[in-house]
Design an enzyme around this catalytic site. Sequence first.
Site, PDB file in Angstrom:
ATOM      1  N   VAL A  19      83.022 -14.230 -75.841  1.00  0.00           N
ATOM      2  CA  VAL A  19      83.550 -12.878 -76.047  1.00  0.00           C
ATOM      3  C   VAL A  19      84.620 -12.842 -77.133  1.00  0.00           C
ATOM      4  CG1 VAL A  19      82.960 -12.051 -73.741  1.00  0.00           C
ATOM      5  CG2 VAL A  19      85.197 -13.083 -74.138  1.00  0.00           C
ATOM      6  N   GLY A  20      84.868 -13.974 -77.790  1.00  0.00           N
ATOM      7  CA  GLY A  20      85.773 -13.992 -78.930  1.00  0.00           C
ATOM      8  C   GLY A  20      87.158 -14.549 -78.679  1.00  0.00           C
ATOM      9  N   LYS A  21      87.373 -15.207 -77.551  1.00  0.00           N
ATOM     10  CA  LYS A  21      88.709 -15.763 -77.261  1.00  0.00           C
ATOM     11  C   LYS A  21      89.150 -16.750 -78.336  1.00  0.00           C
ATOM     12  CE  LYS A  21      87.519 -17.348 -73.254  1.00  0.00           C
ATOM     13  NZ  LYS A  21      86.139 -16.891 -73.191  1.00  0.00           N
ATOM     14  N   VAL A  23      88.107 -17.037 -81.416  1.00  0.00           N
ATOM     15  CA  VAL A  23      88.303 -16.333 -82.695  1.00  0.00           C
ATOM     16  C   VAL A  23      89.697 -15.704 -82.718  1.00  0.00           C
ATOM     17  CG1 VAL A  23      87.520 -14.391 -84.124  1.00  0.00           C
ATOM     18  CG2 VAL A  23      85.845 -15.914 -83.048  1.00  0.00           C
ATOM     19  N   LYS A  43      94.512 -25.519 -74.382  1.00  0.00           N
ATOM     20  CA  LYS A  43      93.251 -25.143 -73.731  1.00  0.00           C
ATOM     21  C   LYS A  43      93.233 -25.915 -72.420  1.00  0.00           C
ATOM     22  CE  LYS A  43      89.012 -23.468 -73.498  1.00  0.00           C
ATOM     23  NZ  LYS A  43      88.593 -22.112 -73.699  1.00  0.00           N
ATOM     24  N   ASP A  55      87.107 -25.957 -78.362  1.00  0.00           N
ATOM     25  CA  ASP A  55      87.835 -24.868 -79.001  1.00  0.00           C
ATOM     26  C   ASP A  55      88.943 -25.393 -79.903  1.00  0.00           C
ATOM     27  OD1 ASP A  55      86.164 -23.083 -77.745  1.00  0.00           O
ATOM     28  OD2 ASP A  55      87.520 -22.726 -76.077  1.00  0.00           O
ATOM     29  N   GLU A 120      94.698 -20.582 -74.188  1.00  0.00           N
ATOM     30  CA  GLU A 120      93.392 -19.938 -74.204  1.00  0.00           C
ATOM     31  C   GLU A 120      92.677 -20.259 -72.895  1.00  0.00           C
ATOM     32  OE1 GLU A 120      89.097 -19.905 -76.498  1.00  0.00           O
ATOM     33  OE2 GLU A 120      90.799 -20.836 -77.505  1.00  0.00           O
ATOM     34  N   ALA A 122      89.631 -20.305 -70.079  1.00  0.00           N
ATOM     35  CA  ALA A 122      88.208 -20.608 -70.149  1.00  0.00           C
ATOM     36  C   ALA A 122      87.415 -19.368 -69.795  1.00  0.00           C
ATOM     37  CB  ALA A 122      87.871 -21.741 -69.193  1.00  0.00           C
ATOM     38  N   GLY A 123      86.206 -19.284 -70.310  1.00  0.00           N
ATOM     39  CA  GLY A 123      85.334 -18.168 -69.981  1.00  0.00           C
ATOM     40  C   GLY A 123      84.419 -18.519 -68.826  1.00  0.00           C
TER      41      GLY A 123
END
Length: 128
Positions: A19-21, A23, A43, A55, A120, A122-123
């Site tokens: 989803v762009g985290k 970026v 991270k 990442d 950041e 995690a997704g």
Amino acid sequence: MKRARDLQRLVVFGANTDVGKTVIATGLVRAALRIFNEAAYCKPLQTGTGRGDSDINTILSYCTPDERDKLAYTELYSWPDPVSPHVAAANDPDAPSDEAVCKKIVDFFRSSEMNVGFIETAGGGVFS
């Protein structure tokens, strides 16, 4: 000595994967490096390392060598499968507790001594 109010920690959160985290985190890290001449990136949980996902490597690939020298970064825990961290951790007998993860995040930022830092998430799930 840096005062507590001078320290800024920002969390980059997205409720899913892709989803762009990273970026957004890359842009924030590079902006901080240009504005403050330093930054820290954490991270806490990374999955998909078995297929080369990282990442940190993505962020570093957009930084100049000089910027990389001014960036403190860490990946605290990682798993090879590209799944949500809670799924990866459920299958790992050595998975850290929430408290252990939080402690390592705090320890990293304290030791980095940077004024600005980014975490950041995690997704892969709303509360990953």
